[in-house]
Design an enzyme around this catalytic site. Structure first.
Site, PDB file in Angstrom:
ATOM      1  N   CYS A   6      -0.498   6.025   9.166  1.00 21.39           N
ATOM      2  CA  CYS A   6      -0.903   4.884   8.486  1.00 21.39           C
ATOM      3  C   CYS A   6      -1.991   4.870   7.585  1.00 21.39           C
ATOM      4  O   CYS A   6      -1.962   5.805   6.794  1.00 21.39           O
ATOM      5  CB  CYS A   6      -1.133   3.797   9.824  1.00 21.39           C
ATOM      6  SG  CYS A   6      -2.632   4.139  10.623  1.00 21.39           S
ATOM      7  N   ARG A  32       0.908  -1.117  -0.100  1.00 25.06           N
ATOM      8  CA  ARG A  32      -0.135   0.133  -0.052  1.00 25.06           C
ATOM      9  C   ARG A  32       0.854   1.242   0.019  1.00 25.06           C
ATOM     10  O   ARG A  32       0.564   2.264  -0.761  1.00 25.06           O
ATOM     11  CB  ARG A  32      -0.976   0.059   1.232  1.00 25.06           C
ATOM     12  CG  ARG A  32      -2.128  -1.164   0.939  1.00 25.06           C
ATOM     13  CD  ARG A  32      -2.849  -1.001   2.371  1.00 25.06           C
ATOM     14  NE  ARG A  32      -3.840   0.125   2.256  1.00 25.06           N
ATOM     15  CZ  ARG A  32      -4.314   0.480   3.710  1.00 25.06           C
ATOM     16  NH1 ARG A  32      -4.387  -0.036   4.620  1.00 25.06           N
ATOM     17  NH2 ARG A  32      -4.955   1.694   3.758  1.00 25.06           N
TER      18      ARG A  32
END
Length: 280
Positions: free
Chosen positions: A229, A170
């Site tokens: 995050c 990601r």
């Protein structure tokens, strides 16, 4: 204050003096409560991340903004967590989810720790849902300390060391349906929270954690660390690891990638960085 990380032997020794909190939650939307109902550490209460540890999500604020202090206090009180309680949080992912609760408690001055290894570290029998809910306690609302929170503009500041706790794919920009755009904040260093753990789901030795942190520019003298995050959850794990490793306290960017990627005016980087390769 209790250390940020405790092991199962510490928990057994202090079991009667702590409140256990089960914080199982899953990125794919699978509810955590059924897993708790199927079996949890005896006496643990279930803490719903979406209900008590986050405000409603939005493109402007990200998927898991911090809740109002009064809402957080209401949830803790209703779950039987009081001002003077010591809380030990766990999940079934090595603590990367439960870290959100532990961080929220610690930054507001409450005793809280993460169970190293999570549910898998508990070698005793599991319990089904208690017949009666816990008795409510008094939990005082306290403001989120400004010095422990970072804004989107502070995450953009090149003078800060920005950590990205997401998995490598990601971070580098592989498409993911949960993200508005793929990639990462320009200049952010990739320190996947799940790679803080060994194969058993327990934290790596402290020396190894310090090495990992050092490779992404974090050490005892690093003044400005911003932890990010996907939505401000696993970023808390890196913050607890920093404290556990003795390299100080960073700041949480609650909006994280879910906020940044929703703002079309914010630039995006893709690809892996050199630090990402050294950490592994």
């Amino acid at each position: 204050m209790v250390a940020p990380i405790v092991d199962a032997s510490w928990l057994r020794e202090h079991r009667d003096a702590v409140v256990l909190a089960d914080v199982r939650w899953y990125l794919d939307g699978t509810p955590g409560r059924p897993a708790y109902d199927a079996g949890h550490i005896p006496g643990a209460v279930y803490v719903d991340l979406d209900e008590w540890l986050a405000a409603p999500g939005s493109a402007a604020q990200g998927r898991h903004p911090l809740p109002e202090p009064e809402r957080f206090a209401e949830g803790m009180a209703r779950l039987g967590i009081g001002d003077d309680d010591t809380v030990v949080g766990y999940d079934d992912a090595g603590g990367v989810i439960a870290a959100r609760l532990v961080w929220m408690l610690r930054v507001t001055g409450h005793d809280a720790a993460l169970l190293d290894g999570g549910l898998a570290a508990w070698d005793g029998p599991l319990e089904k849902t208690p017949a009666e809910p816990p008795a409510a306690k008094r939990f005082t609302a306290r403001p989120w300390p400004a010095e422990r929170i970072a804004s989107i503009d502070e995450a953009a500041d090149p003078n800060n060391v920005v950590l990205d706790a997401r998995q490598r794919e990601r971070y580098r920009g592989d498409p993911h349906p949960i993200d508005a755009r793929a990639g990462h904040i320009p200049g952010a260093r990739n320190l996947p929270a799940r790679e803080n753990l060994d194969e058993s789901g327990r934290l790596l030795p402290v020396d190894e954690l310090r090495r990992r942190l050092g490779h992404v520019g974090v050490g005892p003298n690093t003044a400005a660390v911003v932890s990010s995050c996907g939505s401000g959850v696993t970023a808390c794990h890196n913050l607890l690891v920093m404290e556990h490793a003795g390299v100080g306290h960073g700041r949480l960017y609650p909006g994280s990638w879910s906020q940044w990627s929703s703002d079309a005016e914010r630039p995006v980087e893709t690809g892996e960085d050199v630090a990402s390769h050294r950490v592994g």
